[in-house]
Scaffold this motif. Structure first.
Motif, PDB file in Angstrom:
ATOM      1  N   UNK A 209      29.961  43.044  52.510  1.00 56.53           N
ATOM      2  CA  UNK A 209      30.055  43.680  51.206  1.00 56.53           C
ATOM      3  C   UNK A 209      31.494  43.728  50.704  1.00 56.53           C
ATOM      4  N   UNK A 210      32.462  43.970  51.597  1.00 57.38           N
ATOM      5  CA  UNK A 210      33.867  43.958  51.177  1.00 57.38           C
ATOM      6  C   UNK A 210      34.267  42.579  50.670  1.00 57.38           C
ATOM      7  N   UNK A 211      33.833  41.545  51.385  1.00 53.41           N
ATOM      8  CA  UNK A 211      34.158  40.182  50.963  1.00 53.41           C
ATOM      9  C   UNK A 211      33.541  39.880  49.609  1.00 53.41           C
ATOM     10  N   UNK A 212      32.301  40.299  49.414  1.00 58.80           N
ATOM     11  CA  UNK A 212      31.639  40.080  48.120  1.00 58.80           C
ATOM     12  C   UNK A 212      32.377  40.786  46.999  1.00 58.80           C
ATOM     13  N   UNK A 213      32.786  42.025  47.237  1.00 63.43           N
ATOM     14  CA  UNK A 213      33.504  42.763  46.200  1.00 63.43           C
ATOM     15  C   UNK A 213      34.887  42.165  45.941  1.00 63.43           C
ATOM     16  N   UNK A 214      35.525  41.636  46.989  1.00 64.12           N
ATOM     17  CA  UNK A 214      36.853  41.031  46.821  1.00 64.12           C
ATOM     18  C   UNK A 214      36.803  39.783  45.934  1.00 64.12           C
ATOM     19  N   UNK A 215      35.641  39.133  45.878  1.00 67.44           N
ATOM     20  CA  UNK A 215      35.496  37.968  45.006  1.00 67.44           C
ATOM     21  C   UNK A 215      35.522  38.352  43.526  1.00 67.44           C
ATOM     22  N   UNK A 216      35.150  39.586  43.215  1.00 71.21           N
ATOM     23  CA  UNK A 216      34.950  40.011  41.838  1.00 71.21           C
ATOM     24  C   UNK A 216      36.057  39.650  40.872  1.00 71.21           C
ATOM     25  N   UNK A 217      37.319  39.986  41.172  1.00 64.68           N
ATOM     26  CA  UNK A 217      38.400  39.718  40.207  1.00 64.68           C
ATOM     27  C   UNK A 217      38.644  38.238  39.953  1.00 64.68           C
ATOM     28  N   UNK A 218      38.058  37.355  40.757  1.00 66.43           N
ATOM     29  CA  UNK A 218      38.344  35.923  40.657  1.00 66.43           C
ATOM     30  C   UNK A 218      37.200  35.122  40.029  1.00 66.43           C
ATOM     31  N   UNK A 219      36.136  35.774  39.618  1.00 60.25           N
ATOM     32  CA  UNK A 219      34.925  35.054  39.244  1.00 60.25           C
ATOM     33  C   UNK A 219      34.786  34.763  37.756  1.00 60.25           C
ATOM     34  N   UNK A 220      35.568  35.414  36.915  1.00 57.91           N
ATOM     35  CA  UNK A 220      35.469  35.181  35.476  1.00 57.91           C
ATOM     36  C   UNK A 220      36.858  35.287  34.861  1.00 57.91           C
ATOM     37  N   UNK A 221      37.525  34.122  34.701  1.00 54.57           N
ATOM     38  CA  UNK A 221      38.890  34.083  34.194  1.00 54.57           C
ATOM     39  C   UNK A 221      38.984  33.113  33.013  1.00 54.57           C
ATOM     40  N   UNK A 222      40.067  33.194  32.278  1.00 50.38           N
ATOM     41  CA  UNK A 222      40.252  32.396  31.060  1.00 50.38           C
ATOM     42  C   UNK A 222      40.312  30.903  31.342  1.00 50.38           C
ATOM     43  N   UNK A 223      40.912  30.533  32.476  1.00 48.59           N
ATOM     44  CA  UNK A 223      41.102  29.124  32.791  1.00 48.59           C
ATOM     45  C   UNK A 223      40.404  28.757  34.094  1.00 48.59           C
ATOM     46  N   UNK A 224      40.006  27.489  34.200  1.00 51.17           N
ATOM     47  CA  UNK A 224      39.420  26.989  35.434  1.00 51.17           C
ATOM     48  C   UNK A 224      40.466  26.957  36.530  1.00 51.17           C
ATOM     49  N   UNK A 225      40.016  27.029  37.764  1.00 50.95           N
ATOM     50  CA  UNK A 225      40.922  26.933  38.908  1.00 50.95           C
ATOM     51  C   UNK A 225      41.642  25.588  38.872  1.00 50.95           C
TER      52      UNK A 225
END
Length: 266
Positions: A240-256
């Motif tokens: 669950x911690x790993x899943x939550x840590x993904x949150x800030x990286x999943x919807x950003x203005x630019x592609x990776x």
């Protein structure tokens, strides 16, 4: 003294019947929902006699729109219902490519559409009353999708995600959610699917009574997700911690960078 009324689907056998017995023992009145009225009536008579609670059999084929609406109306209108336990479901008989498409569609209808209707109706009703709880039976296969029938896995992943998401909405309204993720559990579902239960290693098969007792212990502990077989709870917390840590990286203005021309290749 009654603990309130629990409405249990899939209550004529297996996990649902065990929940009925355990909740009657705890003092809950019961509404038992299933297609087999004779089995429901027999179970209702036994539980009311043994535990002194009111047990009402409610025959319904939840894949029938009319029957489902009768159960939904009961949830909306019976002010005594404070607990919904969604046990009704269909299991697969093999891999997706070897399965009848109509059977897969029926699985989605019961495991997803029907459960969603029941859960959403109970959520709205209990939230207005600011009281109640909903228990949804998912499966550990939601966490290891490569290992089982794809449609079945997807239905149980839906149950887990729905339970987690609605819990966040319902918490301010005093309504509790629990997703139970059993592994292999000894029930009639294997006979119905034509699966030889002896082919499953004995060390992986839990009795339904032990599974439900563990699920209720998790409920009493306030768990949102209960995995009866999991001895090291830190493994789930880490997940669950790993899943939550993904949150800030999943919807950003630019592609990776690796997805842009000339970007990283790793």
């Amino acid at each position: 003294m009654t603990q309130g009324t629990a409405l249990i689907t899939g209550a004529s056998s297996g996990i649902g019947a065990v929940y009925a017995e355990r909740l009657a023992r705890r003092g809950h009145d019961l509404i038992l929902v299933a297609r087999d009225f004779d089995r429901l009536k027999s179970l209702a008579n036994r539980l009311s006699g043994e535990h002194g609670v009111v047990v009402t059999p409610l025959m319904a084929d939840l894949t029938s729109a009319a029957d489902l609406e009768r159960v939904l109306a009961k949830l909306r209108e019976d002010a005594g219902i404070s607990l919904l336990v969604n046990c009704a479901g269909i299991g697969p008989s093999g891999a997706l490519l070897g399965s009848d498409p109509n059977g897969l569609s029926k699985m989605v209808q019961l495991n997803v559409d029907v459960l969603h209707s029941l859960t959403a109706t109970a959520a709205h009703t209990f939230a207005r009353r600011r009281n109640g709880a909903i228990v949804n039976i998912a499966s550990v296969v939601a966490l290891m999708p490569e290992r089982f029938n794809a449609t079945y896995v997807a239905t149980k992943a839906f149950v887990l995600a729905l339970t987690q998401a609605i819990s966040a909405e319902l918490e301010p309204h005093g309504v509790r959610m629990q997703a139970v993720l059993p592994g292999f559990t000894r029930t009639e579902i294997f006979d119905r699917a034509g699966i030889d239960i002896s082919a499953i290693p004995a060390g992986m098969m839990m009795d339904a009574g032990e599974m439900v007792d563990a699920a209720l212990a998790g409920f009493d502990r306030g768990e949102l997700v209960t995995i009866p077989s999991l001895a090291d709870s830190e493994l789930w917390e880490q997940h669950e911690r790993t899943r939550r840590d993904l949150g800030p990286h999943l919807s950003l203005k630019h592609a990776a960078a690796r997805y842009r021309p000339g970007g990283e290749t790793r």
